[in-house]
Design a protein around this motif. Structure first.
Motif, mmCIF file in Angstrom:
data_model
loop_
_atom_site.group_PDB
_atom_site.id
_atom_site.type_symbol
_atom_site.label_atom_id
_atom_site.label_comp_id
_atom_site.label_asym_id
_atom_site.label_seq_id
_atom_site.Cartn_x
_atom_site.Cartn_y
_atom_site.Cartn_z
ATOM 1 N N UNK A 77 -28.561 -32.610 22.723
ATOM 2 C CA UNK A 77 -29.890 -32.928 22.195
ATOM 3 C C UNK A 77 -30.508 -34.083 22.970
ATOM 4 N N UNK A 78 -29.722 -35.120 23.259
ATOM 5 C CA UNK A 78 -30.249 -36.280 23.981
ATOM 6 C C UNK A 78 -30.699 -35.896 25.388
ATOM 7 N N UNK A 79 -29.922 -35.054 26.064
ATOM 8 C CA UNK A 79 -30.297 -34.636 27.418
ATOM 9 C C UNK A 79 -31.587 -33.820 27.404
ATOM 10 N N UNK A 80 -31.688 -32.869 26.465
ATOM 11 C CA UNK A 80 -32.898 -32.050 26.380
ATOM 12 C C UNK A 80 -34.111 -32.887 25.993
ATOM 13 N N UNK A 140 -33.214 -26.735 18.191
ATOM 14 C CA UNK A 140 -34.614 -26.782 18.641
ATOM 15 C C UNK A 140 -35.413 -27.811 17.875
ATOM 16 N N UNK A 141 -35.297 -27.816 16.551
ATOM 17 C CA UNK A 141 -36.042 -28.789 15.753
ATOM 18 C C UNK A 141 -35.558 -30.206 16.030
ATOM 19 N N UNK A 142 -34.260 -30.351 16.252
ATOM 20 C CA UNK A 142 -33.733 -31.670 16.595
ATOM 21 C C UNK A 142 -34.321 -32.170 17.916
ATOM 22 N N UNK A 143 -34.365 -31.308 18.910
ATOM 23 C CA UNK A 143 -34.896 -31.702 20.218
ATOM 24 C C UNK A 143 -36.371 -32.084 20.096
ATOM 25 N N UNK A 144 -37.138 -31.306 19.342
ATOM 26 C CA UNK A 144 -38.564 -31.615 19.176
ATOM 27 C C UNK A 144 -38.736 -32.954 18.471
ATOM 28 N N UNK A 205 -30.837 -43.118 25.290
ATOM 29 C CA UNK A 205 -30.100 -43.948 24.344
ATOM 30 C C UNK A 205 -30.719 -43.877 22.953
ATOM 31 N N UNK A 206 -32.054 -43.857 22.883
ATOM 32 C CA UNK A 206 -32.717 -43.775 21.585
ATOM 33 C C UNK A 206 -32.418 -42.452 20.900
ATOM 34 N N UNK A 207 -32.355 -41.361 21.662
ATOM 35 C CA UNK A 207 -32.043 -40.062 21.079
ATOM 36 C C UNK A 207 -30.579 -39.978 20.670
#
Length: 270
Positions: A77-80, A140-144, A205-207
């Motif tokens: 998720x952090x990378x995306x 998907x929702x997490x990445x958004x 880092x924030x993600x």
């Protein structure tokens, strides 16, 4: 020999600032040092100072498959989110950095607003928004959701880099017949690369460390590492979490050192 009043005032001010800075440094570093020391305990509970020292819990960490699963999700998720944040943030920065229009200033404030909004309120509102759209919580929702809260870090650093860019370089490129796309690719992007890299690192880092948004937009299949660590500590004070914290601290410090060498990260955060 007596000191002049001005010298005494300056000396007392410097001593007071040094004491306050030292107290702040201790307050910031003490929890980190305690976690690192506790991670080497040979006991079965989180105690400081530990009764003995061992690498036992680092060995246990290698077998903690639930933490591995959550770590893989968090990294994905952090990378995306970082890739999306860099793309959107750079385009937004190019649009608003040098524009004198009121709309540009409003857009700049809009892009930075996630840093001001309460994170829990944003997480809840995101869940309600996706529910209205009929989207189940997923990667998907997490990445958004993570992208929205990470874009401001890229915008802030990229805009700062763009304001230091000499307009004469762009004017010279245009006068030589270069197109805007060529100028962007060969002049603008290479010169603002340190700002983009700094913003991307902060966004990652924030993600990776985000709890409020992940708390509302995850499910059992998208367990995130910070939430898994919190649950394990809350439920059974698992000492393995201290070992994992030690690994994360070392990895973070290494990342900061690399970014400081590449981009001068501390100067950009000043």
């Amino acid at each position: 020999m007596s000191r002049p009043p001005g010298a005494l005032d300056r000396l007392s001010f410097e001593i007071a600032v040094a004491l306050l800075a030292g107290a702040a440094l201790i307050l910031l570093l003490a929890p980190t040092v305690i976690v690192l020391v506790v991670s080497f305990t040979d006991g079965l509970s989180l105690r400081f100072p530990p009764p003995g020292y061992s690498l036992r819990w680092y060995g246990e960490l290698a077998e903690a498959w639930q933490l591995h699963f959550a770590l893989r999700n968090s990294l994905t998720v952090a990378a995306a989110a970082t890739l999306l944040s860099v793309g959107l943030g750079v385009m937004a920065s190019l649009a608003v950095a040098r524009s004198p229009r009121l709309a540009a200033r409003l857009l700049d404030s809009l892009f930075l607003s996630p840093l001001v909004l309460p994170a829990l309120a944003f997480g809840l509102s995101s869940l309600m928004f996706f529910s209205l759209l009929g989207w189940p919580v997923s990667v998907t929702t997490l990445v958004i959701g993570h992208t929205v809260v990470c874009v401001p870090y890229v915008v802030r650093n990229t805009v700062a880099a763009l304001t230091q860019l000499q307009p004469v370089l762009l004017e010279g490129s245009a006068s030589l017949g270069a197109s805007r796309l060529y100028t962007l690719r060969r002049i603008t992007l290479p010169l603002i690369r340190p700002g983009v890299l700094s913003g991307g690192f902060l966004a990652f880092m924030a993600s990776f460390d985000n709890i409020p948004v992940s708390l509302f937009l995850r499910d059992a299949a998208t367990d995130m590492l910070p939430i898994r660590m919190w649950q394990d500590l809350e439920g059974r004070l698992d000492v393995t979490i201290a070992a994992l914290s030690g690994v994360l601290i070392v990895a973070t410090m290494a990342g900061i050192a690399v970014m400081e060498r590449l981009t001068g990260l501390s100067k950009r955060l000043a």
